[in-house]
Design an enzyme around this catalytic site. Structure first.
Site, PDB file in Angstrom:
ATOM      1  CG  MET A   1       5.244  18.964   9.886  1.00 17.34           C
ATOM      2  SD  MET A   1       6.165  20.031   8.780  1.00 17.34           S
ATOM      3  CE  MET A   1       4.882  20.687   7.743  1.00 17.34           C
TER       4      MET A   1
ATOM      5  CE  LYS B   1       4.438  -7.204   3.194  1.00 17.04           C
ATOM      6  NZ  LYS B   1       3.501  -8.128   2.583  1.00 17.04           N
TER       7      LYS B   1
ATOM      8  NE  ARG C   1      -0.939  -8.099  -3.797  1.00 18.49           N
ATOM      9  CZ  ARG C   1      -0.500  -8.144  -2.533  1.00 18.49           C
ATOM     10  NH1 ARG C   1      -0.787  -7.147  -1.697  1.00 18.49           N
ATOM     11  NH2 ARG C   1       0.185  -9.175  -2.088  1.00 18.49           N
TER      12      ARG C   1
ATOM     13  CE1 TYR D   1      -0.234  26.632  13.239  1.00 15.04           C
ATOM     14  CE2 TYR D   1       0.194  24.283  13.534  1.00 15.04           C
ATOM     15  CZ  TYR D   1       0.627  25.554  13.190  1.00 15.04           C
ATOM     16  OH  TYR D   1       1.917  25.735  12.789  1.00 15.04           O
TER      17      TYR D   1
HETATM   18  C1  LIG Z   1       3.074  -9.118   3.284  1.00 13.44           C
HETATM   19  C2  LIG Z   1       2.918 -10.451   2.782  1.00 13.44           C
HETATM   20  C3  LIG Z   1       2.867 -11.546   3.656  1.00 13.44           C
HETATM   21  C4  LIG Z   1       2.876 -11.403   5.156  1.00 13.44           C
HETATM   22  O1  LIG Z   1       1.618 -10.986   5.601  1.00 13.44           O
HETATM   23  P1  LIG Z   1       1.285 -10.760   7.137  1.00 13.44           P
HETATM   24  O2  LIG Z   1      -0.166 -10.561   7.179  1.00 13.44           O
HETATM   25  O3  LIG Z   1       2.043  -9.556   7.553  1.00 13.44           O
HETATM   26  O4  LIG Z   1       1.753 -11.974   7.835  1.00 13.44           O
HETATM   27  C5  LIG Z   1       2.826 -12.808   3.124  1.00 13.44           C
HETATM   28  N1  LIG Z   1       2.810 -12.979   1.776  1.00 13.44           N
HETATM   29  C6  LIG Z   1       2.824 -11.954   0.903  1.00 13.44           C
HETATM   30  C7  LIG Z   1       2.787 -12.226  -0.557  1.00 13.44           C
HETATM   31  C8  LIG Z   1       2.857 -10.642   1.369  1.00 13.44           C
HETATM   32  O5  LIG Z   1       2.861  -9.620   0.522  1.00 13.44           O
END
Ligand SMILES: *Cc1c(COP(=O)(O)O)cnc(C)c1O
Length: 820
Positions: free
Chosen positions: A764, A488, A587, A715
């Site tokens: 930036m 992801k 969640r 800055y």
């Molecule tokens: C991101 C995620 C993981 C992986 O988590 P890590 O801590 O990066 O290993 C596993 N399961 C779900 C549902 C996630 O959203």
């Protein structure tokens, strides 16, 4: 490789032959995706690696393979030959052992935990002029890699250098029988891979089994444990020890190490002579590696002094084979590390594997070879002719003379600059381009032209480190546990396609994406692994179905809407979905009290099939909250049982993320979901030490200036020099993902291996660092973070977690991939 007849191989591996026994073998495959020269090739169906090779025989057949080594009953094709054995992997090993025995040449066998590949490559860099060397390609050192390496020995070779790597007890015996090194070399030993051995001592004992029939053994005598064990096991076995270290009775005694601007100057003693040499590296490990190399050269009875002047020009291994995104949808493979026949083949293999319709090759004179020119270029052309090349460019003094030997029509040039004059952007489109040549030809000028232009700021991703990390976690799992890799957020910032492709080659079972679009992009790029989508937005259901992605279902509303879309599209086959259970994260997911309703619904609904049931832990990496995690797992167990028994189904069950795999290993169930761990980060210190750094954020110095006491920087004038100060400006700022709060001396970068504090306000697109104490110049490389400063330390400084640091690196930063 030397051709074998099917008949010969049948006898060597004691196989039962089914079908035509008259074929030849010149090529070996075991991964059907990598097949590009099916003629006279044999496919080995290994079943040891989770994924059974027999399921890919169809695919291999379709790609033209007609010779197979198998162990199971399968559908036989009339025009193919099958060699049936008990174990294809053992057969390959036996074949390699047989092949090895046909040759009397000296063989150097290298084992150890770190430095095997670099020692092998440096030996090759120093010795190629005097030998025809056969050596392991890349880091081929495993139960499959070692036999494939050894099978490359031909009658022309007069020296072999092979690596042997193990991860399980008893593996070395097999490798010893294949390699049979006359000279055994032990490189640096760390605790990597220790997980499968009860102690470091046992690990060393296992590794040095490689030397049981060696005449000479090379090792670092400063490591007491190694010294003790080698002497204990081998002292009375008529073996000669060649040691290096700080002791007077070492074969090569290290006298001193001096830092010099270009690296290190090292003094050693050999017999009664003091010798001195330089290496172009600053790190400690390089010292141990070069001493290993020199001791080996001495053990080969070569005159060391002849080779010492060359050590100054050794190359770091990272320079091998860079793959970069090019202009106009092309990819550029740049390989100028070696210039020998063998490395031409390795590079051509990489070219062949790129998923582009057009392949171009720029090839220069081959410099590292002892063959006469006619013989050399006949071999080079034979090799090139066995690949599909659409556009061939030959550069140099000699190779153009042989252009008629090449099947493709070649364009020839005397120098790289001449070729560059003819190169225009319009000529490049949707192709893979291999630049393979000797260093004096400066092919990097071509790659600078072809690479997608952006800034000097890059995010480097080491795909070999990613591979090693995945293997590390796989070693923590039961053999049957499946692995879902979380990609992801653009693979935690590392880029989707290249990561997914690497994972696909590692036989991962599932990919986990955040959104449908991420999954669709991967499908378009040819990724075929099942992909779970965690946020299936209603607007993306069509995309999900079109690209065969599998949605996470986290509420009845989503389930109903998704099923409605399936019906609108008249999808009749049950569609795979994943049920998320909310066990305390609050969640997404079905709460336990909602399960009855869900189960009632699914009892009558046949349009979906529950592929898996899963939950997510809120506190896998919080030791104080262990009880909470256990409570979540308990609720999950109950929820799963209920779904499973009432619906009479056994979908995959999974709960653990990376920290979960380490801290709740018992609860791996059918699958785990690996994320941050494969990118090299762990909350657990001992795990962290065993992971490899995957992601490095780099830039270069734009300008250096001296400011006087009292002058200010950036800055708001928040940095005021107390004395004369040397300031380097870096072309990277908060828009690239460097947190603004790292300014004012809080964050550091690394230049020439030394720490430079960030001074004043981060802008930036730029920031400034104090380099008063560092010998550096404009254009020098700067490490923003990676191994050091570590991603974790940067996250701590700004009060966040590594996940946020990685995923905040802006899309405008070019991602560059390395593969060893
Ligand atoms: C991101 C995620 C993981 C992986 O988590 P890590 O801590 O990066 O290993 C596993 N399961 C779900 C549902 C996630 O959203």
């Amino acid at each position: 490789m030397k051709p074998y007849k099917i008949k010969e191989l049948t006898a060597i591996i004691s196989a039962e032959i089914i079908g035509n026994p008259d074929g030849n073998i010149e090529q070996i495959y075991f991964d059907s995706r990598a097949i590009y020269q099916p003629k006279n090739a044999v496919f080995f169906a290994f079943s040891e690696f989770g994924n059974d090779g027999h399921s890919y025989i169809e695919d291999a057949y379709r790609k033209g393979i007609r010779q197979f080594v198998i162990s199971k009953d399968i559908d036989l094709k009339e025009d193919a030959a099958y060699l049936k054995v008990n174990s294809p992997i053992k057969a390959l090993q036996k074949w390699a052992g047989f092949h090895r025995n046909q040759f009397q040449i000296p063989i150097v066998g290298i084992t150890g935990s770190n430095g095997k590949t670099i020692v092998k490559e440096w030996l090759n860099q120093l010795l190629w002029k005097d030998f025809s060397i056969v050596r392991s390609p890349k880091s081929y050192n495993s139960q499959i890699g070692a036999p494939l390496s050894v099978l490359q020995i031909t009658a022309e070779n007069n020296l072999g250098i092979f690596e042997a790597g193990i991860s399980l007890p008893n593996e070395m015996q097999t490798l010893e029988e294949i390699i049979q090194p006359e000279i055994g070399v032990l490189t640096h030993m760390s605790s990597a891979h220790l997980e499968n051995f009860d102690s470091k001592e046992n690990l060393i004992r296992e590794k040095i089994k490689l030397f049981q029939n060696s005449n000479k053994i090379i090792y670092n005598s400063d490591n007491e444990l190694i010294k003790k064990l080698i002497e204990e096991v081998y002292a009375d076995k008529n073996k000669e020890f060649y040691t290096f270290g700080k002791n007077e009775n070492d074969t090569i005694q290290l006298i001193s190490i001096n830092e010099i601007p270009t690296g290190k100057e090292i003094k050693i003693r050999l017999d009664s002579n003091e010798l001195s040499f330089k290496i172009p590296f600053h790190d400690e490990a390089s010292v141990e590696n070069i001493l290993t190399v020199l001791t080996t050269i001495h053990a080969l009875e070569l005159e060391l002094e002849k080779y010492l002047p060359e050590t100054e020009h050794l190359l770091p291994i990272e320079m091998r084979l860079e793959i970069k995104e090019g202009i106009r949808e092309s990819v550029v493979i740049n390989d100028t590390f070696n210039s020998d026949l063998h490395s031409v083949k390795v590079a051509l293999d990489v070219l062949a594997q790129q998923p582009f319709p057009r392949k171009s090759l720029v090839l220069t004179d081959v410099l590292q070879s002892n063959l006469n020119k006619d013989e050399l270029y006949r071999k080079v052309s034979d090799l090139v002719n066995s690949y599909k090349i659409d556009d061939l460019i030959l550069i140099g003094e000699f190779i153009p003379k042989y252009k008629n030997l090449f099947k493709s029509k070649a364009r020839t040039f005397a120098t790289t600059d001449e070729f560059l004059k003819t190169l225009s952007v319009q000529n490049v489109h949707n192709e893979a381009i291999l630049l393979k040549g000797a260093r004096p030809f400066k092919l990097e000028k071509i790659s600078a032209f072809l690479e997608k232009k952006s800034h000097d700021t890059v995010l480097e991703i080491n795909l070999q480190a990613l591979t090693d990390n995945v293997k590390f976690f796989r070693n923590k799992l039961n053999p049957k546990t499946k692995l879902m890799a979380m990609i992801k957020a653009n693979s935690y910032g590392a880029g989707s396609f290249e990561i997914a492709q690497t994972l696909e080659h590692l036989n991962i079972d599932y990919l986990g994406a955040a959104y449908a679009d991420e999954g669709a992009e991967l499908r378009k790029a040819g990724i075929t692994l099942p992909i779970m989508v965690m946020n299936p937005e209603q607007s993306s259901y069509s995309t999900i179905i079109e690209f065969q992605l599998e949605p996470e279902i986290y509420s009845l509303r989503v389930l109903e809407l998704f099923i409605q879309t399936l019906k609108e599209k008249s999808i009749t086959e049950a569609y795979p979905v994943h049920l998320k259970i909310d066990t305390g994260m609050n969640r997404l997911g079905f709460r336990p009290e909602q399960l009855d309703e869900l189960i009632q619904y699914l009892k009558t609904e046949k349009s979906v099939k529950v592929q898996s049931v899963f939950t997510h832990l809120a506190t896998a990496d919080v030791p104080e909250e262990k009880e909470f995690a256990l409570q979540q797992l308990k609720i999950f167990d109950e929820s799963y049982s209920k779904i499973s028994s009432e619906l009479n189904i056994q979908p995959l069950k999974h709960a653990l993320n990376s920290p979960g795999i380490i801290h709740f290993n018992k609860n791996q169930y059918d699958m785990v979901r690996l994320g941050i761990g494969m990118y090299g980060i762990s909350d657990d210190d001992s795990v962290q030490k065993q992971l490899k750094n995957v992601i490095t954020f780099k830039t270069v110095i734009s300008r250096i200036s001296e400011i006087e006491a009292g002058e200010t920087v950036s800055y708001g004038r928040r940095f005021k020099a107390e004395k004369q100060t040397k300031i380097a400006t870096l072309p990277v700022g908060y828009a690239d993902g460097i947190r603004r709060s790292l300014g004012y001396g809080i964050g550091n970068v690394l230049i020439q291996n030394q720490v430079a504090p960030i001074v004043g306000t981060i802008c930036m697109d730029m920031l400034m660092v104090d380099v008063s104490e560092i010998n550096c110049k404009e254009g020098d490389e700067v490490i923003l973070f990676g191994q050091n400063p570590s991603i974790k330390s940067v996250a701590e400084k700004v009060g966040t977690i590594p996940y946020e640091i990685l995923t905040s690196i802006s899309a405008r930063v070019k991602r560059v991939y390395y593969k060893e």
